[in-house]
Write a protein that holds these residues in place. Structure first.
Motif, mmCIF file in Angstrom:
data_model
loop_
_atom_site.group_PDB
_atom_site.id
_atom_site.type_symbol
_atom_site.label_atom_id
_atom_site.label_comp_id
_atom_site.label_asym_id
_atom_site.label_seq_id
_atom_site.Cartn_x
_atom_site.Cartn_y
_atom_site.Cartn_z
ATOM 1 N N ALA A 91 -12.818 129.310 -30.172
ATOM 2 C CA ALA A 91 -12.294 130.562 -29.620
ATOM 3 C C ALA A 91 -11.320 131.204 -30.595
ATOM 4 O O ALA A 91 -11.176 132.419 -30.643
ATOM 5 C CB ALA A 91 -11.611 130.302 -28.286
ATOM 6 N N GLY B 282 -21.330 128.146 -21.458
ATOM 7 C CA GLY B 282 -21.840 129.010 -22.523
ATOM 8 C C GLY B 282 -20.740 129.664 -23.322
ATOM 9 O O GLY B 282 -20.449 129.257 -24.444
ATOM 10 N N ASP B 283 -20.102 130.691 -22.761
ATOM 11 C CA ASP B 283 -19.102 131.453 -23.504
ATOM 12 C C ASP B 283 -17.695 130.942 -23.236
ATOM 13 O O ASP B 283 -17.396 130.383 -22.174
ATOM 14 C CB ASP B 283 -19.183 132.932 -23.119
ATOM 15 C CG ASP B 283 -20.484 133.567 -23.539
ATOM 16 O OD1 ASP B 283 -21.078 133.094 -24.532
ATOM 17 O OD2 ASP B 283 -20.918 134.509 -22.856
ATOM 18 N N TRP B 284 -16.822 131.190 -24.213
ATOM 19 C CA TRP B 284 -15.415 130.900 -24.026
ATOM 20 C C TRP B 284 -14.825 131.860 -23.000
ATOM 21 O O TRP B 284 -15.188 133.029 -22.950
ATOM 22 C CB TRP B 284 -14.649 131.069 -25.333
ATOM 23 C CG TRP B 284 -14.892 129.987 -26.348
ATOM 24 C CD1 TRP B 284 -15.707 130.046 -27.438
ATOM 25 C CD2 TRP B 284 -14.302 128.691 -26.364
ATOM 26 N NE1 TRP B 284 -15.661 128.871 -28.146
ATOM 27 C CE2 TRP B 284 -14.790 128.020 -27.506
ATOM 28 C CE3 TRP B 284 -13.403 128.029 -25.530
ATOM 29 C CZ2 TRP B 284 -14.426 126.716 -27.829
ATOM 30 C CZ3 TRP B 284 -13.022 126.741 -25.859
ATOM 31 C CH2 TRP B 284 -13.521 126.100 -26.990
ATOM 32 N N LYS B 285 -13.885 131.352 -22.204
ATOM 33 C CA LYS B 285 -13.204 132.193 -21.215
ATOM 34 C C LYS B 285 -11.707 131.880 -21.262
ATOM 35 O O LYS B 285 -11.315 130.724 -21.411
ATOM 36 C CB LYS B 285 -13.754 131.947 -19.814
ATOM 37 C CG LYS B 285 -13.118 132.846 -18.754
ATOM 38 C CD LYS B 285 -13.738 132.602 -17.380
ATOM 39 C CE LYS B 285 -13.061 133.474 -16.313
ATOM 40 N NZ LYS B 285 -13.637 133.239 -14.965
ATOM 41 N N ARG C 198 -14.360 126.066 -22.286
ATOM 42 C CA ARG C 198 -15.808 126.192 -22.115
ATOM 43 C C ARG C 198 -16.300 124.926 -21.432
ATOM 44 O O ARG C 198 -16.162 123.828 -21.977
ATOM 45 C CB ARG C 198 -16.477 126.401 -23.476
ATOM 46 C CG ARG C 198 -17.980 126.572 -23.388
ATOM 47 C CD ARG C 198 -18.525 127.273 -24.611
ATOM 48 N NE ARG C 198 -18.194 126.605 -25.857
ATOM 49 C CZ ARG C 198 -18.477 127.123 -27.058
ATOM 50 N NH1 ARG C 198 -19.063 128.318 -27.148
ATOM 51 N NH2 ARG C 198 -18.166 126.465 -28.145
ATOM 52 N N ASN D 65 -17.127 127.904 -15.948
ATOM 53 C CA ASN D 65 -17.964 128.734 -16.829
ATOM 54 C C ASN D 65 -18.699 127.879 -17.841
ATOM 55 O O ASN D 65 -18.206 126.856 -18.307
ATOM 56 C CB ASN D 65 -17.105 129.754 -17.570
ATOM 57 C CG ASN D 65 -16.147 129.077 -18.545
ATOM 58 O OD1 ASN D 65 -15.310 128.281 -18.130
ATOM 59 N ND2 ASN D 65 -16.273 129.374 -19.827
ATOM 60 N N ASP E 168 -17.526 127.098 -33.941
ATOM 61 C CA ASP E 168 -17.712 128.024 -32.817
ATOM 62 C C ASP E 168 -16.477 127.984 -31.920
ATOM 63 O O ASP E 168 -16.578 127.845 -30.704
ATOM 64 C CB ASP E 168 -18.974 127.663 -32.032
ATOM 65 C CG ASP E 168 -19.311 128.718 -30.977
ATOM 66 O OD1 ASP E 168 -18.873 129.882 -31.150
ATOM 67 O OD2 ASP E 168 -19.982 128.381 -29.978
ATOM 68 N N TYR F 194 -8.056 128.850 -23.628
ATOM 69 C CA TYR F 194 -9.491 129.125 -23.602
ATOM 70 C C TYR F 194 -10.229 127.824 -23.301
ATOM 71 O O TYR F 194 -9.850 126.758 -23.807
ATOM 72 C CB TYR F 194 -9.959 129.692 -24.942
ATOM 73 C CG TYR F 194 -9.592 131.139 -25.149
ATOM 74 C CD1 TYR F 194 -10.540 132.145 -24.971
ATOM 75 C CD2 TYR F 194 -8.302 131.506 -25.518
ATOM 76 C CE1 TYR F 194 -10.208 133.485 -25.155
ATOM 77 C CE2 TYR F 194 -7.954 132.840 -25.717
ATOM 78 C CZ TYR F 194 -8.918 133.817 -25.526
ATOM 79 O OH TYR F 194 -8.590 135.143 -25.703
#
Length: 676
Positions: free
Chosen positions: A126, A197-200, A165, A195, A124, A163
């Motif tokens: 980025a 949950g999701d990659w940023k 998480r 953040n 999982d 990136y």
């Protein structure tokens, strides 16, 4: 007595070795060079003989032309072969600790004493397959770092991204540049990564103060967590702020100054390269192993970036297609894509594979498969672009016959050129106990014998029904490698002399060989970058001297300079006769207003005095002269002394009547003369 006998035998061996170079005719006290500018020879030479070659090998693209400063930015495994990892660890043994802590090379722990605070995560990420979780230690600095060399001679501003998480604890990350293996921070920026949950994606900018880091000094790029933070990291980037959409501006400037009309994108990596891996958002392109060279292929330098590089330097793209693991349909789709993204696409050059006769290329065809594979790819490409000019894989100049005979069984019109390569080890001479001078003279002679071999190659093509006058030779790789310091090599002055002789040979034979790509525009005989310092080899400057000359139409020239012959020379071409000491080619510009002389003095010791007679050309009183030579044939440029061997430019007065000048021993000279 035994010692005296041994000395005598040694002297006899040395004399015998030198005797393998025989002087056919000694150099006259004054060489007469007669140029008749009114007598044209053959057709105008195409500028495409001054092409070059780019392949992802060594640091030619990544760590070179591509300005990215970080390696393995996505924390992947398997990007280097075991042999390359061993080489990396020999050079930097401190990296072994990173391997013990499951940190992908060449990243390191910020504080190795903390032990195991890192976990590779897969499935999982980025980007690509893996990411790295880092677990902070409360009250202590925790993180990762990577040693980098920054082009501070050019810019002190750097931009980057990564990136992240957030997994728990504090949420601040500090990115910084520091003095290597020291705590002194040169520039830093804090970022909140709260953040979950999701990659940023996060971006940052770093500016190094003046006089805090000097040219060639290493620095560390550091990622530090705050307190007890737990975070997953992936896909870092660190670029000089002056990068040209990812390209190194120093390398682009030197490549543009070369005025190379063609850049071949190909090589061994072609046989396993799938072009769709190198398009789309750069952050999402997969990191993988370069199957041919055992190094990372990040795919951030793909088709769009290659075309942008060609536009930046004013060159046409020449692309080698994947005839190994690829399919005709894949090749045709690449041709279509390039045609759509290159405005003047009509008649682009496409190469049907690379060295298909070599088992080092993935999926190499047997001789029984060769003709059909060439035909299938040709049909697919011509189906999407009938104007495409196709180069089929041919054999090397001294062993071409049987291989090319198979290609010539294919119906005429299938391809426009047959390729040939000559990548040769100059130290590999047949003569035992050869002296350094013998190796030099044998290597410098090779272009003369290559000229004869290429003519034989063309004769075979022309004797095949339907091929005469329609198919010629594309010399898509040529390089001279010496595996000992005293030998001619692509990086030293001797290699530059061979380059001059090779280009003279091409200009005399451009009707047979209208396309040529010197290896390479980056690294090998071209432009290098070490510790962020960009420099050119002596051979780069010779190609620049030739490619920048305003010269198109060959004219008659005679130079009775004496000659020598070689026996038991370089194993690929061991017997070479009638090698001129002073090799001269003369050309007029397209408008006839300028006459240029290209002169290579192959004598290792003799400065050749020559009288130049210019007939059919009323010369102005001044001539522009460029001379490349050095104290030693082994002299080379490097990051410490990037300009050790470069051409010397001067203006010389041309007297009325005869013009006498001296050509230094072991030198390349280009003389440009305007018409009165």
């Amino acid at each position: 007595m035994r010692k005296a006998i041994q000395l005598g035998l040694g002297l006899a061996c040395a004399i015998a070795a030198q005797a393998q170079v025989t002087v056919d005719k000694p150099i006259p006290q004054v060489v007469q060079v007669e140029v008749n500018a009114a007598q044209k020879v053959g057709q105008p030479i195409p500028r495409t003989i001054f092409g070059s070659f780019l392949e992802p090998i060594g640091n030619s693209t990544y760590n070179g032309l591509w300005a990215e400063l970080l390696q393995n930015p996505s924390f992947e495994a398997g990007l280097w072969t075991p042999a390359k990892i061993e080489e990396m660890l020999r050079e930097r043994p401190e990296l072994r600790r990173a391997g013990d802590l499951a940190i992908p090379l060449p990243w390191e722990p910020l504080n190795a004493g903390q032990g195991n605070r890192y976990e590779i995560r897969a499935g999982d990420a980025a980007n690509s397959w893996q990411s790295l979780m880092v677990i902070g230690v409360p009250g202590e600095p925790t993180g990762i770092k990577q040693m980098v060399y920054l082009p501070v001679h050019r810019t002190r501003d750097f931009q980057g991204s990564f990136y992240a998480r957030h997994l728990g604890g504090a949420s601040r990350i500090t990115v910084s540049l520091r003095l290597h293996d020291q705590n002194e921070i040169l520039a830093s920026q804090d970022l909140d990564v709260s953040n979950t949950g999701d990659w940023k994606k996060y971006t940052f900018a770093l500016q190094i103060p003046e006089d805090k880091l000097h040219r060639l000094d290493p620095a560390d790029f550091v990622v530090q967590l705050d307190d007890d933070e737990r975070v997953e990291l992936d896909q870092f980037s660190l670029m000089p702020a002056d990068a040209l959409d990812g390209l190194d501006p120093d390398e682009v400037a030197m490549a543009k100054a070369l005025h190379s009309p063609l850049v071949r994108f190909g090589g061994n990596f072609t046989s396993s390269y799938h072009w769709t891996d190198g398009i789309g958002p750069r952050d999402k392109r997969r990191n993988m192993l370069n199957n041919s060279w055992g190094i990372p292929e990040y795919n951030t330098f793909g088709t769009d970036e290659f075309l942008a590089f060609c536009r930046a330097i004013g060159a046409q793209p020449q692309i080698a297609l994947n005839l190994g693991s690829g399919t005709p349909e894949e090749a045709a789709s690449w041709v279509r894509y390039v045609d759509e993204h290159w405005t003047t696409h009509s008649g682009l050059l496409w190469e049907l594979g690379n060295e298909l006769w070599g088992n080092w290329n993935l999926g190499w065809p047997t001789k029984g498969q060769l003709a059909q594979r060439t035909l299938d790819f040709s049909k697919a490409i011509r189906g999407v672009d009938p104007t495409a000019r196709l180069i089929a894989t041919g054999g090397d100049p001294e062993v071409f016959h049987d291989w090319n005979a198979i290609q010539l069984t294919i119906p005429p019109g299938t391809f426009d050129y047959l390729s040939t390569h000559f990548v040769v080890g100059t130290s590999n001479v047949k003569l035992k106990n050869a002296s350094p001078d013998f190796v030099q003279q044998a290597a410098l002679a090779m272009p003369i014998e290559l000229e004869r071999k290429l003519q034989e190659d063309q004769q075979q093509i022309d004797s095949t029904p339907g091929y005469a006058g329609k198919v010629h030779i594309a010399f898509t790789e040529w390089l001279f490698i010496g595996d000992r310091r005293s030998a001619p090599n692509f990086t030293n002055t001797s290699g530059a002399l061979i380059t001059g002789g090779f280009l003279n040979m091409l200009m005399r034979n451009s009707g047979t060989v209208p396309i040529s790509d010197m290896t390479g525009i980056m690294e090998f005989a071209g432009i290098w970058k070490k510790r962020s310092q960009v420099f050119g080899t002596p051979a780069y400057y010779v190609l620049k001297m030739y490619a920048n000359a305003d010269a198109a139409q060959p004219v008659t020239v005679k130079a009775d300079s004496g000659a020598y012959s070689v026996k038991q020379g370089v194993d690929r071409l061991p017997e070479i006769a009638a090698v001129p000491y002073l090799d001269v080619v003369a050309l007029l510009s397209e408008d006839g207003r300028k006459l240029t002389l290209f002169c290579v003095n192959r004598s290792l010791q003799t400065d050749i005095t020559a009288k130049l007679h210019l007939d059919g050309f009323a010369a102005a009183r001044k001539a522009n002269v460029q001379v490349l030579s050095s104290d030693l044939l082994t002299d080379a440029n490097d990051e410490i002394d990037p300009d050790k061997v470069t051409p010397i430019d001067s203006m010389e007065t041309i007297p009325a009547g005869e013009w006498s000048r001296v050509f230094p021993h072991a030198s390349v000279t280009v003389i440009g003369i305007e018409r009165k």
